[in-house]
Design a protein around this motif. Structure first.
Motif, PDB file in Angstrom:
ATOM      1  N   UNK A   5      39.936  38.087 -15.226  1.00 28.69           N
ATOM      2  CA  UNK A   5      38.569  37.774 -15.663  1.00 28.69           C
ATOM      3  C   UNK A   5      37.735  37.189 -14.525  1.00 28.69           C
ATOM      4  N   UNK A   6      38.406  36.730 -13.457  1.00 29.28           N
ATOM      5  CA  UNK A   6      37.671  36.246 -12.286  1.00 29.28           C
ATOM      6  C   UNK A   6      36.769  37.312 -11.699  1.00 29.28           C
ATOM      7  N   UNK A   7      37.134  38.587 -11.870  1.00 30.09           N
ATOM      8  CA  UNK A   7      36.300  39.686 -11.403  1.00 30.09           C
ATOM      9  C   UNK A   7      34.938  39.640 -12.081  1.00 30.09           C
ATOM     10  N   UNK A   8      34.928  39.319 -13.376  1.00 34.90           N
ATOM     11  CA  UNK A   8      33.674  39.253 -14.127  1.00 34.90           C
ATOM     12  C   UNK A   8      32.779  38.154 -13.559  1.00 34.90           C
ATOM     13  N   UNK A   9      33.373  36.986 -13.314  1.00 32.17           N
ATOM     14  CA  UNK A   9      32.592  35.877 -12.765  1.00 32.17           C
ATOM     15  C   UNK A   9      32.067  36.204 -11.373  1.00 32.17           C
ATOM     16  N   UNK A  10      32.930  36.730 -10.515  1.00 31.32           N
ATOM     17  CA  UNK A  10      32.508  37.059  -9.153  1.00 31.32           C
ATOM     18  C   UNK A  10      31.408  38.103  -9.150  1.00 31.32           C
ATOM     19  N   UNK A  11      31.582  39.141  -9.975  1.00 32.73           N
ATOM     20  CA  UNK A  11      30.568  40.190 -10.033  1.00 32.73           C
ATOM     21  C   UNK A  11      29.236  39.688 -10.550  1.00 32.73           C
ATOM     22  N   UNK A  12      29.280  38.834 -11.567  1.00 35.23           N
ATOM     23  CA  UNK A  12      28.046  38.309 -12.155  1.00 35.23           C
ATOM     24  C   UNK A  12      27.324  37.383 -11.185  1.00 35.23           C
ATOM     25  N   UNK A  13      28.063  36.472 -10.555  1.00 35.11           N
ATOM     26  CA  UNK A  13      27.444  35.515  -9.628  1.00 35.11           C
ATOM     27  C   UNK A  13      26.904  36.226  -8.399  1.00 35.11           C
ATOM     28  N   UNK A  14      27.681  37.169  -7.856  1.00 37.08           N
ATOM     29  CA  UNK A  14      27.223  37.895  -6.671  1.00 37.08           C
ATOM     30  C   UNK A  14      25.968  38.696  -6.973  1.00 37.08           C
ATOM     31  N   UNK A  15      25.915  39.332  -8.150  1.00 40.19           N
ATOM     32  CA  UNK A  15      24.716  40.101  -8.501  1.00 40.19           C
ATOM     33  C   UNK A  15      23.532  39.183  -8.783  1.00 40.19           C
ATOM     34  N   UNK A  16      23.794  37.978  -9.298  1.00 36.26           N
ATOM     35  CA  UNK A  16      22.722  37.001  -9.495  1.00 36.26           C
ATOM     36  C   UNK A  16      22.101  36.608  -8.157  1.00 36.26           C
ATOM     37  N   UNK A  17      22.948  36.323  -7.173  1.00 34.95           N
ATOM     38  CA  UNK A  17      22.445  35.949  -5.846  1.00 34.95           C
ATOM     39  C   UNK A  17      21.674  37.104  -5.216  1.00 34.95           C
ATOM     40  N   UNK A  18      22.188  38.330  -5.396  1.00 37.08           N
ATOM     41  CA  UNK A  18      21.473  39.498  -4.868  1.00 37.08           C
ATOM     42  C   UNK A  18      20.122  39.652  -5.553  1.00 37.08           C
ATOM     43  N   UNK A  19      20.080  39.410  -6.875  1.00 34.05           N
ATOM     44  CA  UNK A  19      18.826  39.516  -7.607  1.00 34.05           C
ATOM     45  C   UNK A  19      17.815  38.464  -7.200  1.00 34.05           C
ATOM     46  N   UNK A  20      18.306  37.251  -6.903  1.00 35.85           N
ATOM     47  CA  UNK A  20      17.397  36.175  -6.491  1.00 35.85           C
ATOM     48  C   UNK A  20      16.734  36.477  -5.153  1.00 35.85           C
ATOM     49  N   UNK A  21      17.325  37.390  -4.375  1.00 36.05           N
ATOM     50  CA  UNK A  21      16.709  37.778  -3.109  1.00 36.05           C
ATOM     51  C   UNK A  21      15.344  38.423  -3.332  1.00 36.05           C
ATOM     52  N   UNK A  22      15.138  38.993  -4.527  1.00 39.66           N
ATOM     53  CA  UNK A  22      13.808  39.530  -4.860  1.00 39.66           C
ATOM     54  C   UNK A  22      12.767  38.418  -4.833  1.00 39.66           C
ATOM     55  N   UNK A  23      13.165  37.237  -5.325  1.00 39.02           N
ATOM     56  CA  UNK A  23      12.263  36.087  -5.295  1.00 39.02           C
ATOM     57  C   UNK A  23      11.993  35.616  -3.888  1.00 39.02           C
TER      58      UNK A  23
END
Length: 261
Positions: A5-23
Motif C-alpha cells: 500500500x506504500x505504492x499508493x501513498x508514494x504515487x499520491x504524494x508525488x503526483x500532488x507535488x507535481x500538481x503543485x508545480x502548476x501553482x
C-alpha cells in the motif's frame, strides 16, 4: 510480488507535488506583465516534449519489461501494452466527447456548452489534461520502482511550471484578476493527485495488469499531446519553433530518465 500500500501513498504524494508545480508557474502572473503567444506556444510545446518522453521511457518501456516478466513472451507483452495504450486513448476521447471544455486558442469542444460559464470550460479542459498526468505518476511507481516514479514526477512537475503560467495568463486574458487567475491555475493542478491516487491504487490492487495499466496511462497522455497540445502550438506562425521546443522538452526528460532512473 506482494502488493504494498506504500505504492499508493508514494504515487499520491508525488503526483500532488507535481500538481503543485502548476501553482509555482502560475505565480508568474504577479511577476510578468504579459505573456506573448510565441512564448506561450514554446512553453506548451516544451511541456508536450516532456510528456512524450515520459510516455515512452517511464511508461511504455517499463510496461513491456513487466509484461515479459509476467508472460514470458515478448509478443504477448507487446500486445497487452498496445491494448492498454489504445484503451487509454479511447477513454480520453470518450471523456472529451462527453464533457464540454475550452482550449486556450482553439475554442470549445465536447457536448453543448452554452449553459456553462467560460471559466468552467477552462477548468474542465485543464482537469482533463492534468488527470492523466497524475495517473501516469501514480502508475510510475508500479512494482515498487521508486526511482521511475520519482523521475516521472520530476518531469511532469517541470512541465507543469510553464503550463501553470500559460493557464494563468489565459485566464488573465479573459479579464480575471491576477489573484483569481493564480488560484484557478493552482486548483486545476490538484487534479493530478486524484489521478495519482487512481493510478497507484490500480497498481496496488492488481499488479498482474501492470503492463496494461502502464500502457493505459501512456495512451491517455499521448492523446492529450496529439489532440490538444500540438494543435494548440501549431495553429500560428511559430510551428517550427514549437517543434524544436517539443524536442527540447523530450531531451530534458530523456536525460532525467537516463541519469536519475
Amino acid at each position: 510480488m506482494t502488493p504494498d500500500i506504500g505504492i499508493v501513498w508514494m504515487g499520491t504524494i508525488a503526483s500532488l507535488l507535481a500538481g503543485l508545480a502548476s501553482g509555482v508557474g502560475a505565480l508568474g502572473v504577479f511577476l510578468v506583465r504579459t505573456l506573448t503567444h510565441k512564448l506561450q506556444d514554446g512553453m506548451l510545446a516544451s511541456a508536450a516534449g516532456v510528456m512524450l518522453a515520459a510516455s515512452f521511457f517511464s511508461l511504455l518501456l517499463p510496461g513491456l519489461e513487466y509484461g515479459e516478466q509476467i508472460t514470458g513472451e515478448t509478443w504477448t507483452a507487446a500486445l497487452i501494452v498496445i491494448f492498454g495504450l489504445l484503451s487509454g486513448a479511447a477513454a480520453l476521447y470518450f471523456v472529451h466527447q462527453k464533457l464540454p471544455h475550452q482550449h486556450f486558442e482553439l475554442g470549445r469542444e465536447g457536448s453543448d456548452a452554452s449553459y456553462i460559464r467560460g471559466i468552467w470550460l477552462f477548468i474542465v479542459a485543464i482537469t482533463l489534461h492534468n488527470f492523466p498526468e497524475g495517473m501516469a505518476v501514480g502508475v510510475g511507481f508500479a512494482g515498487g520502482d521508486v526511482n521511475n516514479g520519482y523521475v516521472l514526477a520530476t518531469g511532469i512537475g517541470l512541465q507543469n511550471i510553464p503550463e501553470g503560467l500559460a493557464v494563468a495568463f489565459s485566464l488573465l486574458a479573459i479579464n480575471y484578476s491576477r489573484i483569481k487567475a493564480f488560484s484557478i491555475a493552482l486548483i486545476t493542478g490538484l487534479a493530478e493527485p486524484l489521478g495519482g491516487l487512481f493510478g497507484a491504487t490500480l497498481v496496488w490492487l492488481a499488479e498482474p495488469i501492470m503492463p496494461w495499466t502502464l500502457g493505459f496511462a501512456a495512451g491517455a497522455m499521448l492523446f492529450i499531446i496529439s489532440n490538444e497540445i500540438i494543435p494548440e502550438t501549431h495553429h500560428r506562425q511559430w510551428k517550427i519553433m514549437s517543434t524544436f521546443c517539443l524536442m527540447g522538452g523530450f531531451a530534458v526528460m530523456m536525460f532525467l530518465d537516463a541519469t536519475l532512473g
